[in-house]
Design a protein around this motif. Sequence first.
Motif, mmCIF file in Angstrom:
data_model
loop_
_atom_site.group_PDB
_atom_site.id
_atom_site.type_symbol
_atom_site.label_atom_id
_atom_site.label_comp_id
_atom_site.label_asym_id
_atom_site.label_seq_id
_atom_site.Cartn_x
_atom_site.Cartn_y
_atom_site.Cartn_z
ATOM 1 N N HIS A 9 0.848 -1.196 0.000
ATOM 2 C CA HIS A 9 0.000 0.000 0.000
ATOM 3 C C HIS A 9 0.888 1.252 0.000
ATOM 4 O O HIS A 9 1.922 1.294 0.663
ATOM 5 C CB HIS A 9 -0.895 0.040 1.248
ATOM 6 N N ASN B 250 -4.998 13.304 -2.932
ATOM 7 C CA ASN B 250 -4.933 12.095 -2.105
ATOM 8 C C ASN B 250 -4.822 10.887 -3.028
ATOM 9 O O ASN B 250 -5.662 10.694 -3.911
ATOM 10 C CB ASN B 250 -6.187 11.953 -1.235
ATOM 11 N N THR B 251 -3.782 10.080 -2.809
ATOM 12 C CA THR B 251 -3.552 8.892 -3.626
ATOM 13 C C THR B 251 -3.555 7.661 -2.744
ATOM 14 O O THR B 251 -2.902 7.621 -1.688
ATOM 15 C CB THR B 251 -2.209 8.980 -4.380
ATOM 16 N N ASN B 252 -4.296 6.652 -3.171
ATOM 17 C CA ASN B 252 -4.356 5.360 -2.475
ATOM 18 C C ASN B 252 -4.010 4.285 -3.493
ATOM 19 O O ASN B 252 -4.800 3.988 -4.388
ATOM 20 C CB ASN B 252 -5.747 5.145 -1.893
ATOM 21 N N HIS B 253 -2.802 3.723 -3.366
ATOM 22 C CA HIS B 253 -2.335 2.701 -4.299
ATOM 23 C C HIS B 253 -2.247 1.366 -3.566
ATOM 24 O O HIS B 253 -1.574 1.255 -2.534
ATOM 25 C CB HIS B 253 -0.970 3.078 -4.866
ATOM 26 N N ASN B 254 -2.926 0.358 -4.098
ATOM 27 C CA ASN B 254 -2.947 -0.968 -3.473
ATOM 28 C C ASN B 254 -2.537 -2.019 -4.502
ATOM 29 O O ASN B 254 -3.060 -2.051 -5.615
ATOM 30 C CB ASN B 254 -4.341 -1.312 -2.944
ATOM 31 N N SER C 122 -5.205 1.946 -8.190
ATOM 32 C CA SER C 122 -4.672 3.229 -7.769
ATOM 33 C C SER C 122 -5.730 4.308 -7.997
ATOM 34 O O SER C 122 -6.249 4.448 -9.110
ATOM 35 C CB SER C 122 -3.401 3.574 -8.554
ATOM 36 N N PHE D 67 0.048 5.348 0.522
ATOM 37 C CA PHE D 67 -0.906 6.432 0.774
ATOM 38 C C PHE D 67 -0.138 7.752 0.742
ATOM 39 O O PHE D 67 0.920 7.877 1.360
ATOM 40 C CB PHE D 67 -1.579 6.266 2.132
ATOM 41 N N SER E 221 -6.496 8.393 -7.409
ATOM 42 C CA SER E 221 -6.005 9.730 -7.057
ATOM 43 C C SER E 221 -7.154 10.719 -7.185
ATOM 44 O O SER E 221 -7.865 10.727 -8.201
ATOM 45 C CB SER E 221 -4.866 10.147 -7.985
ATOM 46 N N THR F 278 -0.722 12.120 0.826
ATOM 47 C CA THR F 278 -1.522 13.338 0.907
ATOM 48 C C THR F 278 -0.585 14.493 0.608
ATOM 49 O O THR F 278 0.261 14.867 1.439
ATOM 50 C CB THR F 278 -2.154 13.503 2.293
#
Length: 799
Positions: free
Chosen positions: A339, A362-366, A404, A341, A406, A343
């Motif tokens: 993961h 805000n980016t959340n990459h899994n 991902s 994360f 964003s 900001t």
Amino acid sequence: MIIVRMTLISLILISVTYAQQTPVDSGGTVTGRVYDQETGNPVEFANVILFSSADSSKSALDATGRNGEFTLRHIRPGFYFLQIQIIGYALRVIDQIHILRLRRAYNLGRIYISPTAIRLPNVVSEGRRSAVTYELDKQVIDVSQIKTALAGTAADVLENVPSVNVDINGNVSLRGSSSFQVLVDGRPSVMNAQDALQQIPASSIKSIEIMTNPTAKYDASGSAGIINIVLRKNSNLGLSGIVNLMGGLDDKYGGNFILQYKTPFLSYDFGLDLNRRSYPGTNKQEKQFIIGSNTSFLNSDGNMLWQRIVSGVRGGLGFNFDRSDNLTLGGRYGTRAFHRFATLNFSQWTVEDPQKLYYLDNTNHNHSGNFYELNANYQHEFGKNGHEIVGNVSYQYSSSDETSISTATQFATQIGGTKTTELGPQHELRGNIDYTLPIGKYEKFSAGSEFFSRIYQDINKLFVFDTTTSAFDFQAPYSHDNNFNRTRFAAYSMFSDRLDSLQVQIGFRTEYTYQLVAQTDTNQRFTFSRWDYFPSLHTSYSFAGGTQIMASYTRRIDRPDGGDLEPFYSWFDANNVHLGNPTVRPDLIDSYDVGVQTGVGPITLSNDVYYRFTHDKRKDIFSVYAPNVTLRTVANVGTDQSLGYEFGVAFNPVSIWQLNLMGDIYDYKISGVIASIPFSNESVDWNIKSNNTFSFSPSTEVQLNTRYYSPSVTAQGTWGGYFTTDLAVKQEIIGKTLTLTLQANDLFSTGRREFTSQGVDFYNYNYYYRRAPMVVLNLRYTFNNYKSHTESIGGQSEN
């Protein structure tokens, strides 16, 4: 380069000085086998020297073979004493060897030698093996000696060993290259190299073998060589095991246990592990994009969190049918998740319009999935010692689900964003057979063949946020279905021999590769097939006194992975896009190495000079795709070369202090053509590592390790240098059964990375800081893992 030239001259002088050996012509023999006192394993390449008791003149010399055996021949009747010498072990002396005219065969049986021990008046320091030992084709790292990495992973161990660099993000490079193979117990890992090193717990590892110039027996993939992870096992009968628990600051915790039950005919092993590692930090970026007469700017700074979570179960069954046949079945199942994360506060503007636009991203990459592996190994030993045939087969499966998202917001209102997904399973089948035929005492012939097949599918989709509908809309032109298939056949042969103290091994390997990249939604197909040839040569010469000189040459290959070959645009986020190249060619590498290992009194020294030249060098190329969007492609840009000198020093300055000092300096040059523009970049890269272990009592140890990495260049940029310090305190509570270790990595928060890159149409500066120090407490419990060995010296038969 003065150091490199002086080392080469020294090697030549040593070779000339010790080239002549005078054999003694007579009829007695002295035989025996040498074993490690702690592990009970045979010790290979130990120097065995026989001296006359009358005048201490040398009468015979041999080096131990694969099973620790040695034979000293042509011994005249008389009294003698014997010395056994090898770097990392205490000198072993055996007196009162008497060769009689009627008793010419003298068998010493099993001889056990101990890790280096220091004994001073009124002070006894427990025997402790050097963390690094050297063999003909590899360096062997004893993981138990790296206290500051006990609660970490394989990558944490490698931070403290020669030849390897690890940046603060955990990315591993071997002599400056990130192209290498990772094996686990001699088999390719189900995960890619970087993931495997990040996810295998250090507490489950016995040793790590580093092969910068592997022999022809091994897969030729990986320009820098092979890192083999040897997992912990136990040869003692009955039930044995290790239990580790780990917890630390910033959401770090985990544990593992390994249990084994062993009988003379069957063995069972079972293990579980969980490892959760979180790395909070900050990131700053400054970017500039040039399109024609228009120049735009994009800056960002804020917080980031990297997180890795891996869990798994593994087990195995071993069947010893008789002295000649054994079968091992094993398997592993696990899950992994990565993961990221972020900001970040963004600002963007152009030369034409200097008014800055501010927004929050805000980016959340899994990236997650499960994997499993099934393997079988069968070994048959013929009557002659070392005459054997070994077969292996393995099947590996892994799933890869990557998402991902964003989102860009301004005053709590979303003004943009992207969502990307990548799904696809991967299947891998591999089988090999190896045959070894001893021809004489030292002559040996080996041959084998290998089959490999990898098939996987990537389903890529892109969604872009629509401010009018407040939804992510599917983008068909940037969404593709891609299939990849690579099949390889290989065969090799090797011959090795020893003449007195000179050992030579020559090998040849050939590999045929077929590759298919098929984009199903556009019906595009790209095929590739070729034969490649890989010669290898390894030599070693052992001198009286324990000095050993080694030289080797190998040819390697670095093939592109599936992501490099995908013939379409795939988006990582709103500011970064990737385009593969299905016609890119593999790198071919010629690698040379000359080294000397010796001891000067209590000091152990190692010196290596190496040269590596890469043809058709493949590199990631960065350019501008659109305003504020970076494009990454891959291409064969030209050649690169490294000429370097590597050294290691190990000694005890005082009775309680063991010091290991390691360093590497190399001249790196890369040149070629990027976007029809010639380029040439060169730098002198260097690093130095200091591992200090203080033994205040038999149960209390403190280890302090420091590392410095110099700046270095790439095809389009420069990495900044950095310095880190690690500290560990180990306390044994119940002998060697229960142990507590407290470790603090990057103690002074100096591990920060800077990268600057630029081209004709872009400029990029990136600064990353990982929160430190990273503090972790490890608890280890072991049982039935430490037993003493009995030995017989001077007997007529082996125990």
